[in-house]
Design an enzyme around this catalytic site. Structure first.
Site, mmCIF file in Angstrom:
data_model
loop_
_atom_site.group_PDB
_atom_site.id
_atom_site.type_symbol
_atom_site.label_atom_id
_atom_site.label_comp_id
_atom_site.label_asym_id
_atom_site.label_seq_id
_atom_site.Cartn_x
_atom_site.Cartn_y
_atom_site.Cartn_z
ATOM 1 N N ASP A 212 0.891 -1.164 -0.117
ATOM 2 C CA ASP A 212 0.007 0.076 -0.010
ATOM 3 C C ASP A 212 0.882 1.450 0.033
ATOM 4 O OD1 ASP A 212 -2.179 1.851 0.445
ATOM 5 O OD2 ASP A 212 -3.471 0.206 1.251
ATOM 6 N N HIS A 235 2.221 2.038 -3.184
ATOM 7 C CA HIS A 235 1.274 2.973 -3.826
ATOM 8 C C HIS A 235 1.849 4.492 -3.758
ATOM 9 C CE1 HIS A 235 -2.468 0.166 -3.228
ATOM 10 N NE2 HIS A 235 -1.243 -0.328 -3.877
#
Ligand SMILES: *[C@@H]1O[C@H](CO)[C@@H](O)[C@H](O)[C@H]1NC(C)=O
Ligand SMILES: *[C@@H]1O[C@H](CO)[C@@H](O)[C@H](O)[C@H]1NC(C)=O
Length: 387
Positions: A212, A235
């Site tokens: 993430d 991310h």
């Protein structure tokens, strides 16, 4: 003779009262086999160090230590140093820690250093449960600092967290340096470092490979400094998501510099939900960044809706974004739109500044796209600015 003895005794007294104690968790009963629960020995070491008037040290020798959820609570009488040469492992059955908010929690501590060490939450079991779409516990953060001030986290390695690796919540003056974070790119919700409601956090010289955000920045973050971070997979470095709540603290004065993004899903991102909110983002500097095949290298997304399940998506985000500078950002984009500003039409982004931004897509021109964004561009800006 009596005089000499008194002298020796007083010297001894001075020596012992001024020397700092070291609490070795193995001396306090911890086994290094990674199979015997070591939690009680760690808690014992903490209670000794925390109640001491000296700045004492907890020492964790090389070896593997099986740890259940543990809370290291202050306030302490003096600062506490935790020096780790070993590896703390979570039980292989993910359920043992998955219902606690945090696996390792430091709370209400003023003056703490955590140096070295590896923590391994063994998150794969929980990820598999989530990926299979079963009903699973939400999962534990690996290490959390809550209401802590004057903290140094140095040289820590974190593997395979269930959800976030490191969380800094309601803290002041925290230095994170030389940390290494590792989880697979498909591991769900494994943010690297999450910061919120905190002032004066610095993150430097760190490597973050995770599933993430490498760093996620939540409401109430002020004076955050990020420098020399290698991010990817992951991310990207994200401010947000913000604006989930109507009343929300803003994010201000964030610097991200001298960092690289390799194969990430985003580079530098600001995201907010399309909902009414009094939140804001003000004063952000992104400087000297390299994108290596990053998707969405520069992005502001004010209609953030991760699961495409936003009945109110027609609404505008109330989050006001202003004074965001992108300076000397170079490299390659994995998507054609390398610069994408999707701002709120009720609260357009203002004071966006692009300077020396050079991003290419497949050896050709990338594109930039703007909605409700205003500001200025200077220097060489490729793709051309749409501000
Ligand atoms: C912004 O934050 C940095 C630390 O990241 C700090 O040194 C600086 O003084 C802050 N600026 C303002 C105006 O508060
Ligand atoms: C915001 O952007 C959208 C999409 O480009 C546009 O239709 C709308 O007119 C803009 N709103 C304002 C206030 O500029």
């Amino acid at each position: 003779m009596a005089k000499q003895l008194a002298c020796i005794l007083s010297l001894l007294f001075m020596f012992f009262s001024s020397s700092k104690a070291v609490y070795n968790v193995v001396s306090l009963g911890a086994k290094t086999d990674g199979k015997t629960d070591a939690t009680q020995a760690f808690l014992k070491a903490w209670s000794l160090a925390c109640s001491s008037a000296r700045a004492d040290t907890i020492y964790v020798p090389p070896g593997r230590y099986l740890m259940k959820p543990a809370e290291f609570r202050g306030p302490c009488k003096n600062r506490v140093n935790v020096k780790i040469d070993g590896t703390l492992v979570a039980p292989s059955d993910y359920r043992v820690i998955a219902n606690s908010n945090s696996w390792l929690l430091f709370i209400q501590v003023n003056g703490l250093s955590v140096t070295g060490g590896t923590i391994d939450a063994q998150g794969a079991g929980l990820w598999a449960c989530k990926t299979a779409g079963k009903s699973c516990p939400s999962g534990a953060r690996s290490i959390t600092f809550n209401y802590a001030n004057n903290v140094v986290i140095s040289g820590l390695t974190s593997y395979n967290s269930q959800i976030s690796h490191i969380v800094i919540n309601n803290c002041n003056n925290v230095m994170v340096q030389g940390v290494k974070i590792v989880a697979p790119d498909q591991s769900p919700n494994t943010d690297g470092i999450h910061v919120q409601f905190s002032t004066g956090v610095t993150i430097t010289s760190s490597s973050i490979k995770t599933g993430d955000d490498c760093v996620s920045i939540g409401p109430g973050t002020k004076n955050l400094w990020i420098q020399r971070v290698a991010c990817g997979p992951g991310h990207g470095i994200s401010i947000g998501s913000l604006g989930k709540d109507l009343n929300e603290q803003g994010v201000q004065n964030v610097t991200v510099k001298d960092s690289t993004f390799t194969g990430t899903d985003n580079g530098v991102r600001i995201k907010s939900w399309a909902k009414p909110s009094n939140g804001f983002v003000r004063g952000v500097l992104y400087q000297n960044l390299i994108m290596n095949n990053a998707k969405n290298p520069i992005i502001i997304d004010q209609i953030y809706c991760p699961d495409n399940n936003c009945p109110n998506k027609v609404q505008n985000s109330g989050v006001k974004i202003s004074q965001v500078t992108y300076q000397n950002i170079r490299g390659t984009s994995a998507t054609q739109v390398a610069v994408n500003f999707v701002c709120s039409s009720s609260n357009p982004c203002t004071g966006i500044r692009l300077q020396d931004v050079k991003l290419t897509y497949r050896n050709g021109a990338a594109l930039s796209s703007c909605a409700n964004a205003s500001g200025t561009a200077g220097g060489v800006t490729v793709p051309g600015s749409c501000l």
